[in-house]
Design an enzyme around this catalytic site. Structure first.
Site, PDB file in Angstrom:
ATOM      1  N   ARG A 235       0.862  -1.180   0.000  1.00  0.00           N
ATOM      2  CA  ARG A 235       0.000   0.000   0.000  1.00  0.00           C
ATOM      3  C   ARG A 235       0.896   1.227   0.000  1.00  0.00           C
ATOM      4  NH1 ARG A 235      -3.293  -2.711  -1.727  1.00  0.00           N
ATOM      5  NH2 ARG A 235      -5.394  -3.204  -0.978  1.00  0.00           N
ATOM      6  N   ASP A 259       4.630  -0.435  -6.950  1.00  0.00           N
ATOM      7  CA  ASP A 259       3.394  -0.746  -7.663  1.00  0.00           C
ATOM      8  C   ASP A 259       2.232   0.035  -7.049  1.00  0.00           C
ATOM      9  OD1 ASP A 259       1.850  -2.253  -9.600  1.00  0.00           O
ATOM     10  OD2 ASP A 259       1.020  -3.383  -7.909  1.00  0.00           O
ATOM     11  N   HIS A 296      -0.367  -0.214  -9.829  1.00  0.00           N
ATOM     12  CA  HIS A 296      -1.130  -1.161  -8.994  1.00  0.00           C
ATOM     13  C   HIS A 296      -1.655  -2.337  -9.821  1.00  0.00           C
ATOM     14  CE1 HIS A 296      -3.339  -1.273  -4.920  1.00  0.00           C
ATOM     15  NE2 HIS A 296      -3.259  -2.495  -5.398  1.00  0.00           N
TER      16      HIS A 296
HETATM   17  P1  NAD Z   1      -1.357 -10.870   5.056  1.00  0.00           P
HETATM   18  O1  NAD Z   1      -2.381 -10.352   6.003  1.00  0.00           O
HETATM   19  O2  NAD Z   1      -1.387 -12.311   4.672  1.00  0.00           O
HETATM   20  O3  NAD Z   1       0.117 -10.569   5.629  1.00  0.00           O
HETATM   21  C1  NAD Z   1       0.475  -9.348   6.190  1.00  0.00           C
HETATM   22  C2  NAD Z   1       1.556  -9.635   7.233  1.00  0.00           C
HETATM   23  O4  NAD Z   1       2.019  -8.384   7.742  1.00  0.00           O
HETATM   24  C3  NAD Z   1       1.057 -10.459   8.429  1.00  0.00           C
HETATM   25  O5  NAD Z   1       1.909 -11.571   8.643  1.00  0.00           O
HETATM   26  C4  NAD Z   1       1.110  -9.463   9.585  1.00  0.00           C
HETATM   27  O6  NAD Z   1       1.396 -10.091  10.838  1.00  0.00           O
HETATM   28  C5  NAD Z   1       2.237  -8.563   9.126  1.00  0.00           C
HETATM   29  N1  NAD Z   1       2.288  -7.289   9.817  1.00  0.00           N
HETATM   30  C6  NAD Z   1       1.274  -6.546  10.332  1.00  0.00           C
HETATM   31  N2  NAD Z   1       1.755  -5.438  10.898  1.00  0.00           N
HETATM   32  C7  NAD Z   1       3.103  -5.463  10.741  1.00  0.00           C
HETATM   33  C8  NAD Z   1       4.162  -4.608  11.121  1.00  0.00           C
HETATM   34  N3  NAD Z   1       3.916  -3.468  11.786  1.00  0.00           N
HETATM   35  N4  NAD Z   1       5.429  -4.963  10.784  1.00  0.00           N
HETATM   36  C9  NAD Z   1       5.692  -6.097  10.132  1.00  0.00           C
HETATM   37  N5  NAD Z   1       4.713  -6.964   9.748  1.00  0.00           N
HETATM   38  C10 NAD Z   1       3.445  -6.643  10.054  1.00  0.00           C
HETATM   39  O7  NAD Z   1      -1.440  -9.898   3.776  1.00  0.00           O
HETATM   40  P2  NAD Z   1      -1.013 -10.252   2.275  1.00  0.00           P
HETATM   41  O8  NAD Z   1      -2.151 -10.889   1.574  1.00  0.00           O
HETATM   42  O9  NAD Z   1       0.301 -10.913   2.287  1.00  0.00           O
HETATM   43  O10 NAD Z   1      -0.890  -8.772   1.667  1.00  0.00           O
HETATM   44  C11 NAD Z   1       0.223  -7.946   1.973  1.00  0.00           C
HETATM   45  C12 NAD Z   1      -0.012  -6.556   1.410  1.00  0.00           C
HETATM   46  O11 NAD Z   1      -0.116  -6.615  -0.012  1.00  0.00           O
HETATM   47  C13 NAD Z   1      -1.290  -5.862   1.899  1.00  0.00           C
HETATM   48  O12 NAD Z   1      -0.990  -4.503   2.168  1.00  0.00           O
HETATM   49  C14 NAD Z   1      -2.212  -5.916   0.698  1.00  0.00           C
HETATM   50  O13 NAD Z   1      -3.134  -4.865   0.707  1.00  0.00           O
HETATM   51  C15 NAD Z   1      -1.205  -5.794  -0.432  1.00  0.00           C
HETATM   52  N6  NAD Z   1      -1.670  -6.283  -1.735  1.00  0.00           N
HETATM   53  C16 NAD Z   1      -1.286  -5.598  -2.847  1.00  0.00           C
HETATM   54  C17 NAD Z   1      -1.680  -6.054  -4.107  1.00  0.00           C
HETATM   55  C18 NAD Z   1      -1.268  -5.348  -5.387  1.00  0.00           C
HETATM   56  O14 NAD Z   1      -1.874  -5.595  -6.433  1.00  0.00           O
HETATM   57  N7  NAD Z   1      -0.250  -4.524  -5.381  1.00  0.00           N
HETATM   58  C19 NAD Z   1      -2.483  -7.189  -4.202  1.00  0.00           C
HETATM   59  C20 NAD Z   1      -2.820  -7.878  -3.033  1.00  0.00           C
HETATM   60  C21 NAD Z   1      -2.404  -7.422  -1.796  1.00  0.00           C
END
Ligand code: NAD
Length: 338
Positions: A235, A259, A296
């Site tokens: 994000r 991205d 994105h």
């Molecule tokens: P997820 O919930 O599976 O994993 C997120 C991880 O971050 C968890 O293990 C959590 O414990 C950890 N976390 C939370 N707070 C933290 C902190 N302060 N420091 C370190 N780690 C912390 O999420 P995901 O499905 O792996 O998605 C990750 C990110 O990717 C999200 O922000 C999501 O919105 C983004 N995303 C982007 C796209 C894109 O097209 N660019 C697509 C899907 C997801």
């Protein structure tokens, strides 16, 4: 169920229509982005379906509730754009797609890292102009480099594995939870300050929460290794873009691949090639030879779009049937950061 699908692109329609054959929802596609000025378009539908840059703050949710909307289906994983407290107060159920294809995002992240590190877009542009000189295109092997992965959830864990097992990086990770399978694969968990101090490459995979907003700011950049590469496919607001630009100007930051961008809602997903872009920060970012930005699209694979459509329409069917949807987003989840 009758659903107003906001920010609907041709690819959304294609995959939602295909999946809807099994559900029979009535999908009304709207090109408009959801915000205060477009919320009334949802009138007559008990549900809206939205994407990452649709706005669902308290005012918009109140406007939706006033025209009878009872459910919001996010066709994405992140839900930082929704005021969950307001949704709860208004009795609006919010669902999301927690895991549609983490591989899509993880593979794209590796693509960005390689493209940036090996100057692939610049090289392609040169060759197109019959410029076959190699000056300025020197990259570095990934093998043996120290990579830092912040957030080892679904996507970050895959990225850590690819970097460790596929490319032979030394991988440091930072997360509130430790993934033992990653540790067994040789990934070392460290506090984020240590990760920043030691990593040649920092890739962000945590959600956007009040705690992670501007995780990469001037202080974090000052702690980082000289020439650090910063990659963000999560994000935009995880990074303070102004601090990032200062880091690039001073050469403290050696490369950036994004991205996502903090102010992307005003830019991404639209063809603005005939417009005058007003965002000077974004325009400055694009002037650096060592910055790569995509709009994105890390999620944009056939597999991910199919899974997003299937899960979203399934959640709406559960709501219609009066069930508690499996992928409901609850307010407590924000507090827990997941
Ligand atoms: P997820 O919930 O599976 O994993 C997120 C991880 O971050 C968890 O293990 C959590 O414990 C950890 N976390 C939370 N707070 C933290 C902190 N302060 N420091 C370190 N780690 C912390 O999420 P995901 O499905 O792996 O998605 C990750 C990110 O990717 C999200 O922000 C999501 O919105 C983004 N995303 C982007 C796209 C894109 O097209 N660019 C697509 C899907 C997801």
């Amino acid at each position: 169920m009758r659903v107003a699908v906001f920010s609907a692109k041709a690819y959304d329609r294609r995959f939602l229509d295909a999946a809807n054959a099994a559900f029979g929802h009535e999908l009304d596609y709207l090109e408009a982005r959801l915000d205060a000025s477009t919320a009334a378009l949802a009138a007559g539908r008990p549900a809206v379906c939205v994407f990452v840059n649709d706005r669902l703050d308290a005012g918009v949710l109140e406007a939706l509730a006033s025209v009878g909307v009872k459910a919001v289906a996010l066709r994405c994983a992140g839900y930082n754009n929704v005021d969950l407290a307001a949704a709860e107060r208004l009795g609006i159920t919010v669902v999301r797609v927690p895991a549609y294809s983490p591989e899509a995002v993880a593979e794209f992240t590796l693509g960005l890292i390689l493209a940036l590190d090996r100057n692939i877009p610049r090289a392609c542009n040169r060759v197109r102009e019959n410029n076959f000189a190699l000056d300025g295109l020197i990259g570095r092997n990934l093998s043996g480099r120290v990579a830092g992965v912040v957030g080892t959830g679904r996507i970050g864990a895959l990225v850590a594995r690819m970097l460790r097992l596929g490319f032979g990086c030394e991988v440091l990770a930072s997360d509130v939870f430790q993934d033992e399978a990653l540790v067994a694969a040789g990934v070392r968990y460290v506090p984020v300050e240590t990760l920043l101090r030691e990593a040649d490459l920092v890739s962000l995979h945590c959600p956007l929460t009040p705690e992670t907003r501007h995780l990469i700011d001037a202080t974090a950049i000052a702690q980082a290794r000289d020439g650090v590469m910063i990659v963000n496919t999560s994000r935009g607001a995880l990074i303070d873009t102004t601090a990032l630009i200062e880091g690039l100007k001073s050469r403290k930051v050696g490369g950036v691949a994004l991205d996502v961008y903090e102010q992307e809602a005003d830019l991404f997903f639209e063809d603005l090639s005939n417009e005058i872009i007003q965002d000077d920060v974004f325009q400055r970012l694009l002037t650096f030879p060592n910055v790569l930005v995509t709009g994105h699209q890390a999620f944009l694979t056939e597999e991910a779009l199919g899974a997003i459509a299937q899960t979203t329409l399934g959640s709406l069917a559960e709501i219609e049937a009066g069930q508690v949807p499996r992928h409901q987003v609850l307010r407590e989840a924000v507090v827990a950061g997941g």
